[in-house]
Design a protein around this motif. Structure first.
Motif, PDB file in Angstrom:
ATOM      1  N   ILE A 100      -6.156 -78.957   8.996  1.00 48.62           N
ATOM      2  CA  ILE A 100      -5.761 -77.741   9.341  1.00 48.62           C
ATOM      3  C   ILE A 100      -6.935 -76.787   9.716  1.00 48.62           C
ATOM      4  O   ILE A 100      -6.792 -76.012  10.414  1.00 48.62           O
ATOM      5  CB  ILE A 100      -4.937 -77.191   7.997  1.00 48.62           C
ATOM      6  N   ALA A 101      -8.089 -76.789   9.236  1.00 43.77           N
ATOM      7  CA  ALA A 101      -9.357 -76.205   9.628  1.00 43.77           C
ATOM      8  C   ALA A 101      -9.628 -76.323  10.989  1.00 43.77           C
ATOM      9  O   ALA A 101      -9.979 -75.401  11.603  1.00 43.77           O
ATOM     10  CB  ALA A 101     -10.494 -76.346   8.748  1.00 43.77           C
ATOM     11  N   PRO A 161       3.870 -77.003   8.992  1.00 45.91           N
ATOM     12  CA  PRO A 161       4.679 -78.422   8.721  1.00 45.91           C
ATOM     13  C   PRO A 161       4.013 -78.965   7.430  1.00 45.91           C
ATOM     14  O   PRO A 161       5.080 -79.644   6.781  1.00 45.91           O
ATOM     15  CB  PRO A 161       4.071 -79.183  10.049  1.00 45.91           C
ATOM     16  N   PHE A 162       2.878 -78.590   7.019  1.00 46.41           N
ATOM     17  CA  PHE A 162       2.157 -79.032   5.717  1.00 46.41           C
ATOM     18  C   PHE A 162       3.001 -78.378   4.584  1.00 46.41           C
ATOM     19  O   PHE A 162       3.239 -78.983   3.682  1.00 46.41           O
ATOM     20  CB  PHE A 162       0.749 -78.642   5.614  1.00 46.41           C
ATOM     21  N   VAL A 163       3.408 -77.151   4.843  1.00 37.37           N
ATOM     22  CA  VAL A 163       4.057 -76.349   3.664  1.00 37.37           C
ATOM     23  C   VAL A 163       5.294 -76.899   3.490  1.00 37.37           C
ATOM     24  O   VAL A 163       5.970 -77.056   2.542  1.00 37.37           O
ATOM     25  CB  VAL A 163       4.029 -74.726   3.909  1.00 37.37           C
ATOM     26  N   ARG A 211       7.211 -78.407   0.403  1.00 37.10           N
ATOM     27  CA  ARG A 211       8.369 -77.716  -0.114  1.00 37.10           C
ATOM     28  C   ARG A 211       9.348 -78.998  -0.456  1.00 37.10           C
ATOM     29  O   ARG A 211      10.056 -79.019  -1.517  1.00 37.10           O
ATOM     30  CB  ARG A 211       9.169 -76.921   0.930  1.00 37.10           C
ATOM     31  N   GLN A 212       9.326 -79.929   0.400  1.00 38.02           N
ATOM     32  CA  GLN A 212      10.209 -81.141   0.275  1.00 38.02           C
ATOM     33  C   GLN A 212       9.545 -81.671  -0.935  1.00 38.02           C
ATOM     34  O   GLN A 212      10.549 -82.487  -1.746  1.00 38.02           O
ATOM     35  CB  GLN A 212      10.127 -82.168   1.394  1.00 38.02           C
ATOM     36  N   LEU A 213       8.492 -81.918  -1.278  1.00 42.14           N
ATOM     37  CA  LEU A 213       7.954 -82.762  -2.332  1.00 42.14           C
ATOM     38  C   LEU A 213       8.350 -81.985  -3.607  1.00 42.14           C
ATOM     39  O   LEU A 213       8.723 -82.584  -4.536  1.00 42.14           O
ATOM     40  CB  LEU A 213       6.568 -82.987  -2.510  1.00 42.14           C
TER      41      LEU A 213
END
Length: 87
Positions: free
Chosen positions: A22-23, A31-33, A37-39
């Protein structure tokens, strides 16, 4: 309590690895967040706890974009606590 510790460790590992990518490409944070959230939803995390985890993830990733390099093996909370603030 053990499940929460394991989740924090898992999210810590994922955040550390994702933060490196992401950096280089900040548009990947949403998309990572969403994946996190799904996890969290899959393990039944409450909405209040989820918001805390997401705040910590965003804080760590923002710090990584600014150059913070968290140590391997840290939980998400430990990385957040050690990250420079105000980034």
């Amino acid at each position: 309590m053990q499940e929460t510790a394991s989740l924090s460790e898992t999210l810590g590992s994922l955040t550390r690895e994702a933060g490196k990518l992401i950096a280089k490409s900040p548009d990947m944070i949403d998309p990572f967040v969403d994946a996190c959230r799904q996890l969290c939803a899959s393990v039944g995390l409450t909405e209040g706890s989820f918001k805390v985890y997401m705040s910590n993830i965003r804080g760590v990733i923002r710090a990584m974009v600014e150059g913070y390099n968290p140590k391997d093996g840290q939980s998400l909370r430990a990385m957040y606590d050690n990250a420079p603030k105000g980034t």
